[in-house]
Design a protein around this motif. Structure first.
Motif, PDB file in Angstrom:
ATOM      1  N   HIS A  32      32.254 -53.575 -13.149  1.00  0.00           N
ATOM      2  CA  HIS A  32      32.234 -54.644 -12.149  1.00  0.00           C
ATOM      3  C   HIS A  32      33.346 -55.662 -12.445  1.00  0.00           C
ATOM      4  O   HIS A  32      33.457 -56.161 -13.564  1.00  0.00           O
ATOM      5  N   ASP A  34      35.138 -59.209 -11.234  1.00  0.00           N
ATOM      6  CA  ASP A  34      34.912 -60.442 -10.475  1.00  0.00           C
ATOM      7  C   ASP A  34      36.225 -61.146 -10.173  1.00  0.00           C
ATOM      8  O   ASP A  34      36.908 -61.634 -11.074  1.00  0.00           O
ATOM      9  N   HIS A  67      34.272 -57.289  -6.779  1.00  0.00           N
ATOM     10  CA  HIS A  67      33.490 -58.343  -6.110  1.00  0.00           C
ATOM     11  C   HIS A  67      34.426 -59.507  -5.810  1.00  0.00           C
ATOM     12  O   HIS A  67      34.837 -60.225  -6.713  1.00  0.00           O
ATOM     13  N   MET A  69      35.167 -63.012  -4.663  1.00  0.00           N
ATOM     14  CA  MET A  69      34.626 -64.362  -4.403  1.00  0.00           C
ATOM     15  C   MET A  69      35.793 -65.236  -3.981  1.00  0.00           C
ATOM     16  O   MET A  69      36.223 -66.137  -4.706  1.00  0.00           O
ATOM     17  N   ASP A 176      23.371 -59.256  -9.002  1.00  0.00           N
ATOM     18  CA  ASP A 176      24.435 -59.796  -9.862  1.00  0.00           C
ATOM     19  C   ASP A 176      24.098 -61.208 -10.308  1.00  0.00           C
ATOM     20  O   ASP A 176      24.004 -62.111  -9.484  1.00  0.00           O
TER      21      ASP A 176
HETATM   22 ZN    ZN Z   1      30.077 -60.298  -9.687  1.00  0.00          ZN
END
Ligand code: ZN
Ligand code: DX5
Length: 219
Positions: A32, A34, A67, A69, A176
């Motif tokens: 994963h 970020d 992911h 953001m 998460d």
């Molecule tokens: Zn995340």
């Protein structure tokens, strides 16, 4: 068995390839990543060049789960596809044209993901589930690793699970934030398929044991 996705946010950035390799060898099926822009969340992390380096370290042995953001995520879909992202998740709060975004992500050959902040009603994504391969339910406020799991998201996971099952969809639920050995079973029982774990994996003395224990619960 849940799919464990160690979050590299808690890895050693000076030895990223080594840490990625280690958790894959120790059993992690997903990695994963970020991506934060300092606008959607109050933190800055990495962009496509580092995702490319992570993809290279993964070398096809795990799913590269990215992911985003960030605000205006659709500006960067091509860049993350080229960097090797296999699952690409945007936040519903950052994307007004979610249906189009999901189709664009799939059109680039990636799995489409949508994420919900802890307070965001699940109804926001109810009518885009058919276009969505993964729903990422945040169980902390996004921005930082090592925060405490927010219990109120459990009924939200259950609700999204019901919709997916009722419609016979294969959409995965990923959870998460603040997930670890202590609560993995409850999160899976609520309906999760993929568990992101940053500090619970990279902060563990025995990372193999942590990955095994977090991935053990079945529904
Ligand atoms: Zn995340
Ligand atoms: C938070 C990130 C998470 C974070 C999880 O904004 O999306 O992926 O790395 O870290 P832990 O597992 O330590 O809560």
């Amino acid at each position: 068995m849940a799919l464990v996705a160690p979050s590299i946010l808690s890895a050693d950035f000076g030895n990223l390839a080594r840490d990625v390799d280690e958790v894959i060898v120790k059993g992690a099926p997903w990695i994963h990543v970020d991506v934060m822009d300092g606008r959607f969340v109050p933190n800055l992390t990495i962009g496509p060049p580092v995702v490319k380096a992570v993809s290279k370290a993964v070398a096809g042995r795990a799913v590269v789960d990215v992911h985003l953001m960030i605000v205006e995520p659709t500006k960067y879909l091509d860049d993350f596809a080229a960097a090797g992202a296999q699952v690409l998740t945007v936040h519903v709060e950052a994307e007004p044209h979610l249906h189009r975004a999901m189709q664009a992500i799939r059109g680039l050959g990636m799995k489409s993901g949508v994420s919900l902040n802890p307070h965001t009603p699940p109804e926001m994504i109810e009518w885009v589930l058919e276009q969505t391969d993964l729903v990422l339910i945040m169980s902390v406020n996004p921005g930082f690793g090592g925060q405490r799991f927010i219990e109120q998201v459990l009924p939200k996971i259950e609700r999204v699970r019901r919709w997916i099952d009722q419609r016979g969809l294969a959409t995965l639920i990923e959870v998460d934030g603040g997930v670890g050995v202590d609560n993995a079973a409850r999160v899976v029982a609520a309906g999760a398929d993929v568990l992101v774990a940053g500090s619970a994996v990279f902060g563990a003395a025995d990372r193999a044991a942590a990955i095994r224990a977090i991935g053990a619960p079945t529904r």
